[in-house]
Structure formats: C-alpha cells, structure tokens
Design a protein around this motif. Structure first.
Motif, PDB file in Angstrom:
ATOM      1  N   PRO A 119       0.799  -1.231   0.000  1.00 54.73           N
ATOM      2  CA  PRO A 119       0.000   0.000   0.000  1.00 54.73           C
ATOM      3  C   PRO A 119       0.825   1.272   0.000  1.00 54.73           C
ATOM      4  CG  PRO A 119      -0.027  -1.040   2.159  1.00 54.73           C
ATOM      5  CD  PRO A 119       0.653  -1.993   1.253  1.00 54.73           C
ATOM      6  N   GLY A 120       2.037   1.221   0.551  1.00 56.68           N
ATOM      7  CA  GLY A 120       2.854   2.431   0.650  1.00 56.68           C
ATOM      8  C   GLY A 120       4.199   2.281  -0.017  1.00 56.68           C
ATOM      9  N   ARG A 121       5.229   2.844   0.597  1.00 59.60           N
ATOM     10  CA  ARG A 121       6.578   2.775   0.047  1.00 59.60           C
ATOM     11  C   ARG A 121       7.109   1.348   0.110  1.00 59.60           C
ATOM     12  NH1 ARG A 121       6.880   7.635   3.060  1.00 59.60           N
ATOM     13  NH2 ARG A 121       7.272   9.464   1.750  1.00 59.60           N
ATOM     14  N   PHE A 122       8.055   1.064  -0.768  1.00 59.23           N
ATOM     15  CA  PHE A 122       8.653  -0.264  -0.790  1.00 59.23           C
ATOM     16  C   PHE A 122      10.074  -0.166  -1.322  1.00 59.23           C
ATOM     17  CE2 PHE A 122       6.962   0.422  -4.990  1.00 59.23           C
ATOM     18  CZ  PHE A 122       7.903  -0.146  -5.838  1.00 59.23           C
ATOM     19  N   SER A 123      10.845  -1.207  -1.069  1.00 61.19           N
ATOM     20  CA  SER A 123      12.175  -1.363  -1.658  1.00 61.19           C
ATOM     21  C   SER A 123      12.108  -2.448  -2.715  1.00 61.19           C
ATOM     22  CB  SER A 123      13.201  -1.754  -0.595  1.00 61.19           C
ATOM     23  OG  SER A 123      14.387  -2.242  -1.198  1.00 61.19           O
ATOM     24  N   LYS A 124      12.624  -2.147  -3.890  1.00 60.36           N
ATOM     25  CA  LYS A 124      12.618  -3.145  -4.962  1.00 60.36           C
ATOM     26  C   LYS A 124      13.427  -4.378  -4.613  1.00 60.36           C
ATOM     27  CE  LYS A 124      16.172  -0.448  -7.439  1.00 60.36           C
ATOM     28  NZ  LYS A 124      15.903   0.872  -6.843  1.00 60.36           N
ATOM     29  N   TRP A 125      14.443  -4.207  -3.752  1.00 65.10           N
ATOM     30  CA  TRP A 125      15.303  -5.337  -3.402  1.00 65.10           C
ATOM     31  C   TRP A 125      14.581  -6.372  -2.560  1.00 65.10           C
ATOM     32  CZ3 TRP A 125      19.354  -5.648  -6.345  1.00 65.10           C
ATOM     33  CH2 TRP A 125      19.874  -4.482  -6.901  1.00 65.10           C
ATOM     34  N   VAL A 126      13.534  -5.964  -1.882  1.00 61.11           N
ATOM     35  CA  VAL A 126      12.710  -6.926  -1.148  1.00 61.11           C
ATOM     36  C   VAL A 126      12.138  -7.950  -2.122  1.00 61.11           C
ATOM     37  CG1 VAL A 126      10.603  -7.208   0.224  1.00 61.11           C
ATOM     38  CG2 VAL A 126      12.170  -5.291   0.691  1.00 61.11           C
ATOM     39  N   TYR A 127      11.725  -7.477  -3.296  1.00 63.86           N
ATOM     40  CA  TYR A 127      11.142  -8.370  -4.297  1.00 63.86           C
ATOM     41  C   TYR A 127      12.217  -9.061  -5.138  1.00 63.86           C
ATOM     42  CZ  TYR A 127       7.184  -5.666  -2.779  1.00 63.86           C
ATOM     43  OH  TYR A 127       6.246  -5.068  -1.997  1.00 63.86           O
ATOM     44  N   TYR A 128      13.245  -8.330  -5.519  1.00 65.83           N
ATOM     45  CA  TYR A 128      14.300  -8.933  -6.332  1.00 65.83           C
ATOM     46  C   TYR A 128      14.925 -10.135  -5.623  1.00 65.83           C
ATOM     47  CZ  TYR A 128      14.271  -4.705  -9.277  1.00 65.83           C
ATOM     48  OH  TYR A 128      13.916  -3.676 -10.115  1.00 65.83           O
ATOM     49  N   THR A 129      15.117 -10.036  -4.317  1.00 67.08           N
ATOM     50  CA  THR A 129      15.771 -11.126  -3.599  1.00 67.08           C
ATOM     51  C   THR A 129      14.872 -12.353  -3.458  1.00 67.08           C
ATOM     52  OG1 THR A 129      15.169 -10.021  -1.511  1.00 67.08           O
ATOM     53  CG2 THR A 129      17.407  -9.683  -2.342  1.00 67.08           C
ATOM     54  N   GLU A 130      13.610 -12.257  -3.827  1.00 60.81           N
ATOM     55  CA  GLU A 130      12.776 -13.460  -3.903  1.00 60.81           C
ATOM     56  C   GLU A 130      13.325 -14.429  -4.951  1.00 60.81           C
ATOM     57  OE1 GLU A 130       8.679 -12.620  -4.626  1.00 60.81           O
ATOM     58  OE2 GLU A 130       8.507 -11.182  -2.975  1.00 60.81           O
ATOM     59  N   GLU A 131      14.030 -13.884  -5.944  1.00 60.06           N
ATOM     60  CA  GLU A 131      14.593 -14.679  -7.032  1.00 60.06           C
ATOM     61  C   GLU A 131      16.081 -14.959  -6.820  1.00 60.06           C
ATOM     62  OE1 GLU A 131      12.529 -15.467 -10.026  1.00 60.06           O
ATOM     63  OE2 GLU A 131      11.140 -15.039  -8.398  1.00 60.06           O
ATOM     64  N   LEU A 132      16.522 -14.864  -5.582  1.00 64.32           N
ATOM     65  CA  LEU A 132      17.949 -14.962  -5.268  1.00 64.32           C
ATOM     66  C   LEU A 132      18.593 -16.223  -5.830  1.00 64.32           C
ATOM     67  CD1 LEU A 132      20.262 -13.594  -3.695  1.00 64.32           C
ATOM     68  CD2 LEU A 132      19.508 -14.834  -1.669  1.00 64.32           C
ATOM     69  N   ASN A 133      17.910 -17.324  -5.769  1.00 68.21           N
ATOM     70  CA  ASN A 133      18.478 -18.589  -6.238  1.00 68.21           C
ATOM     71  C   ASN A 133      18.603 -18.665  -7.757  1.00 68.21           C
ATOM     72  OD1 ASN A 133      18.718 -19.537  -3.596  1.00 68.21           O
ATOM     73  ND2 ASN A 133      16.667 -20.445  -3.616  1.00 68.21           N
ATOM     74  N   LEU A 232      19.549  -6.886   6.299  1.00 65.37           N
ATOM     75  CA  LEU A 232      19.367  -5.571   5.676  1.00 65.37           C
ATOM     76  C   LEU A 232      18.129  -5.504   4.796  1.00 65.37           C
ATOM     77  CD1 LEU A 232      23.101  -4.783   4.948  1.00 65.37           C
ATOM     78  CD2 LEU A 232      21.576  -3.465   6.430  1.00 65.37           C
ATOM     79  N   ILE A 233      17.740  -6.625   4.191  1.00 64.20           N
ATOM     80  CA  ILE A 233      16.508  -6.610   3.406  1.00 64.20           C
ATOM     81  C   ILE A 233      15.301  -6.447   4.325  1.00 64.20           C
ATOM     82  CG2 ILE A 233      15.011  -7.966   1.887  1.00 64.20           C
ATOM     83  CD1 ILE A 233      17.476  -6.796   0.511  1.00 64.20           C
ATOM     84  N   GLN A 234      15.327  -7.077   5.485  1.00 71.50           N
ATOM     85  CA  GLN A 234      14.231  -6.897   6.430  1.00 71.50           C
ATOM     86  C   GLN A 234      14.137  -5.456   6.906  1.00 71.50           C
ATOM     87  OE1 GLN A 234      11.789  -9.109   7.210  1.00 71.50           O
ATOM     88  NE2 GLN A 234      10.898  -7.297   8.190  1.00 71.50           N
ATOM     89  N   GLU A 235      15.272  -4.804   7.072  1.00 74.36           N
ATOM     90  CA  GLU A 235      15.257  -3.372   7.424  1.00 74.36           C
ATOM     91  C   GLU A 235      14.601  -2.559   6.310  1.00 74.36           C
ATOM     92  OE1 GLU A 235      15.959  -2.232  10.252  1.00 74.36           O
ATOM     93  OE2 GLU A 235      17.326  -3.669  11.192  1.00 74.36           O
ATOM     94  N   GLN A 236      14.839  -2.954   5.056  1.00 73.07           N
ATOM     95  CA  GLN A 236      14.197  -2.252   3.939  1.00 73.07           C
ATOM     96  C   GLN A 236      12.694  -2.484   3.933  1.00 73.07           C
ATOM     97  OE1 GLN A 236      16.207  -3.245   0.254  1.00 73.07           O
ATOM     98  NE2 GLN A 236      17.978  -1.997   0.772  1.00 73.07           N
ATOM     99  N   VAL A 237      12.260  -3.665   4.326  1.00 73.97           N
ATOM    100  CA  VAL A 237      10.827  -3.929   4.457  1.00 73.97           C
ATOM    101  C   VAL A 237      10.216  -2.959   5.452  1.00 73.97           C
ATOM    102  CG1 VAL A 237       9.087  -5.591   5.214  1.00 73.97           C
ATOM    103  CG2 VAL A 237      11.022  -6.365   3.841  1.00 73.97           C
ATOM    104  N   THR A 238      10.869  -2.786   6.576  1.00 72.22           N
ATOM    105  CA  THR A 238      10.359  -1.936   7.651  1.00 72.22           C
ATOM    106  C   THR A 238      10.346  -0.462   7.267  1.00 72.22           C
ATOM    107  OG1 THR A 238      11.206  -3.510   9.294  1.00 72.22           O
ATOM    108  CG2 THR A 238      10.683  -1.276  10.066  1.00 72.22           C
ATOM    109  N   LEU A 239      11.417  -0.014   6.634  1.00 68.19           N
ATOM    110  CA  LEU A 239      11.575   1.410   6.346  1.00 68.19           C
ATOM    111  C   LEU A 239      10.997   1.823   4.999  1.00 68.19           C
ATOM    112  CD1 LEU A 239      15.216   1.800   7.693  1.00 68.19           C
ATOM    113  CD2 LEU A 239      13.126   2.717   8.742  1.00 68.19           C
ATOM    114  N   GLY A 240      10.818   0.876   4.069  1.00 64.31           N
ATOM    115  CA  GLY A 240      10.214   1.193   2.778  1.00 64.31           C
ATOM    116  C   GLY A 240      11.102   1.973   1.838  1.00 64.31           C
ATOM    117  N   VAL A 241      12.434   1.869   1.993  1.00 65.77           N
ATOM    118  CA  VAL A 241      13.381   2.534   1.096  1.00 65.77           C
ATOM    119  C   VAL A 241      14.461   1.534   0.717  1.00 65.77           C
ATOM    120  CG1 VAL A 241      12.978   4.902   1.883  1.00 65.77           C
ATOM    121  CG2 VAL A 241      14.618   3.463   3.089  1.00 65.77           C
ATOM    122  N   ASP A 242      15.186   1.837  -0.369  1.00 60.19           N
ATOM    123  CA  ASP A 242      16.172   0.878  -0.871  1.00 60.19           C
ATOM    124  C   ASP A 242      17.597   1.412  -0.816  1.00 60.19           C
ATOM    125  OD1 ASP A 242      16.125   2.748  -2.903  1.00 60.19           O
ATOM    126  OD2 ASP A 242      15.160   1.431  -4.366  1.00 60.19           O
TER     127      ASP A 242
END
Length: 397
Positions: A119-133, A232-242
């Motif tokens: 619904p609000g701000r997000f970090s693209k790396w939160v989603y990109y790292t879903e494809e980490l493997n 650090l990705i979890q911190e981006q989830v919380t703060l909504g910035v990348d």
C-alpha cells in the motif's frame, strides 16, 4: 587507456580511449555483439518493478517502455521479471492491472510477471531477492527502473567499451552508466561531454547508482545473499526505502572478485524518463538516512569505499570542471587512502534531491564512526597530492 599508475593484476587506473576492436584476454567473461562471429550472447536476467495504482502519472508510459525494451533486446538471451506493485492482496490475487495484462510482451515465454501488494513505500530489493536462487544461473543480472530507456540505448557500443576494459584488466562485477539527472555530477553526461573529458570511454569507480546496473550473476547471488543474511533486506521492508545497496556493492564486488576496483562506469548516457514514482518527502529521506546508518553498522568495510561519493564533494556543482585533479580519482585504492586522508564535510550544497516541502537530502551517510568522524567525506584535503598521484595523462583524455 591512460595507465599512469601502471596497474597490475589487482590494481588499475583505467580511462578508456581509442578503438573498439578489442577482444578478451585471460578468463574474462564472454560479451555479446562485438565478439567472435558465431558465439551466442551471454544470458541475462533483467528485473524491474512497476507500480500499478489508479491515477499514477507515467504508468502507461512505463508499461510501453518495458515492452519496448523487451522487443529491442529480443534474441539476446534475456529473461525478464517484472514485479507489479498493487495496493492490496485482493488486487494481487486477481492480477488487477488491466493495462499490463493487455500488453502482449508480458505474456512472452521469457517474461515472468509477479504481483505483490504494497500500500505504501517499498524497496525493490525486497522483491528482487525473492529470485535470489536464480541469479547465479545467468551470466548477468540487470536491474533497471521502469522509466529507463533500455530500448534506445546503444548496446553495441556499451559491450565494446566493456570488452576494451576487460581485455586489459578483466571484467568488473558491477557496471553502471550515466543518466540525464542525478545529484552525483560524475554520473551525469555533461560531466563527460564538457571540461575536456569527452574522450574518456570508461573509468573505474567506487559508486554506480542502482537505477540501472549490470551485475555478474554469480556475484549478485553472493552479495544479495549476504545482504539478506545480515538482515538488511528486512530493514528495507520496515523502512520502505532501498538505500545502501549501491553504496556497498562496489566494495563487495572487489572483495568477491579479488580486484582492487569492483565497479566500472561506462561513460554513456541512458535516457531516464524520471516519472517520479517515488514520493520523496521528509519521511523518505529520514528513513533513507537511517537505513544508510544501519548499513554502516553492519558492513562498514563495504560502505567505506563509497563515502567520498556519498559526501559533499561529487555533489557540489563547483567541482564540475576544476576540482584540482581530484575529479580524476573516481576509484581510490586502499593504499592511496592511507596516504591521502579523507576529511569530514558538511551537507552538500549542490544536492538535487529536494522534496516538495523543501527538505534536502543529506546525500549520504552521516553516521558517527568509532573515531568520532562522520561517514560522509570529501577528498578535497590534500588535493594537490591526489592530483599528482592520480591525474591521467593527456592520452587518456
């Protein structure tokens, strides 16, 4: 290229100039287009995010821009992952983005569309790292903002310049280019077209921005796994910035590859539509600075390399054409850092990241370190010494 510092296998000072018909030496990775006839191009995973929310300015243009990119790079062994950001879980489940679903390119076999609710701000790396493997299965990972002009970019020239660099110094794990608007002056096209730098084709750097970057696939897997593991990705989830990713990856790439410099800046401009999909208000900048501090507390050895870039020096308009030679030191080797102290400065005067409220982004990592000095810095002290050690010869101009 000018090599006044006589670079060896693990140290270089490379300013590109001359011809494009270079081939690779040693174990440098294979590059496409200008290579030997008959060799297929490398595999590339390209990732972006697209905000699909009602009334958002620039949304349709971004869809078309991504589709154009897919068409223009058809046949170059690209796979595409598009994370579509919608407002709630119901829209994510129903893939409620009609304009996107009507775009034929989004249904190609090499395209993966993933819906996520934010619904609000997000970090693209939160989603990109879903494809980490998946990253290490590809030669390269390309990350780009949806308003970047991949379809109009001169890829043949880009690969040619990379080949010219790699033939002498090996391939850099992270490569960036220029754009038409950024607070970091050496990442602007006019920095290189003006002031006698127009002959420089590439240069090692301690910072390239994340709006577009090409990473080695194996390096991206190693780097981002480490970033996930230390929270650090979890911190981006919380703060909504990348923030922080591009401040760390040059040093991380140097560590991973055993090179002195982990990043290469190819001095070519890529069009940036700048649709301003992110609201850069006071909260955005405060969260970003807080996140940078967290990066410094957890991986200071990576953030150290980019501190000159993220301080005032390269964001001050007065340094554009006459910074006493320090402008030619875009990468500062560790041994040179010991000889030329990096001193703290105030907030940058020439910063362009201003919000609607008139708030100014501090431009970097103003965090107290153990010695009491700030993390952001300028190399203006001892500039004469730096100029003597690092200024390229006229051949590199």
């Amino acid at each position: 290229p000018a090599d006044s510092l006589q670079p060896g296998p693990s140290s270089s000072s490379a300013y590109g100039a001359g011809h494009d018909n270079h081939t690779f030496g040693g174990a440098a990775p294979v590059l496409p287009l200008d290579r030997q006839i008959g060799e297929q191009p490398p595999s590339v995973l390209a990732m972006t995010t697209l905000i699909c929310k009602k009334g958002r300015k620039g949304f349709l243009g971004e869809i078309q821009n991504i589709a154009n990119s897919m068409r223009s790079l058809d046949g170059q062994r690209y796979n595409w992952t598009v994370f579509v950001i919608v407002e709630d879980e119901r829209k994510a489940r129903h893939k409620a983005c009609p304009a996107l679903e009507k775009t034929p390119e989004m249904h190609l076999p090499n395209v993966k569309v993933v819906y996520r609710a934010t619904p609000g701000r997000f970090s693209k790396w939160v989603y990109y790292t879903e494809e980490l493997n998946e990253f290490e299965k590809f030669d390269y990972l390309v990350v780009f903002d949806a308003d970047m002009g991949l379809s109009t970019f001169n890829w043949r020239e880009f690969w040619s310049r990379r080949a010219a660099y790699a033939s002498r110094w090996g391939d850099a794990p992270v490569v960036g280019v220029l754009r038409n608007e950024t607070p970091f002056h050496p990442l602007r096209s006019e920095w290189w077209s003006d002031c006698g730098r127009d002959g420089v084709r590439f240069v090692e750097a301690d910072f390239v921005e994340q709006w577009f970057a090409m990473l080695s696939g194996p390096f991206a897997a190693w780097f981002l796994k480490r970033v996930v593991d230390i929270g650090l990705i979890q911190e981006q989830v919380t703060l909504g910035v990348d923030w922080g990713v591009d401040g760390a990856w040059c040093a991380a790439a140097a560590e991973w590859s055993g090179r002195d410099a982990g990043c290469l800046l190819v001095t070519m401009d890529m069009y940036h539509g700048d649709t301003k999909s992110l609201k850069q208000d006071i909260t955005f900048h405060q969260n970003g600075e807080h996140l940078n501090n967290i990066w410094w507390s957890r991986v200071p050895q990576w953030m150290k390399s980019s501190e000159v870039w993220l301080g005032a020096f390269f964001q001050d308009v007065s340094t554009k054409c006459s910074p006493l030679g320090v402008d030619e030191r875009y990468h500062m080797p560790k041994d040179l850092r010991l000889d030329i102290p990096v001193v703290p400065t105030g907030q940058p005067a020439g910063n362009k990241h201003k919000s609607k409220d008139g708030d100014e982004d501090s431009g970097g990592t103003y965090v107290e370190k153990e010695d009491g000095k700030h993390a952001n810095a300028s190399a203006t002290a001892n500039a004469t010494a730096s100029a003597t050690a690092s200024a390229p010869s006229k051949e590199g101009r």
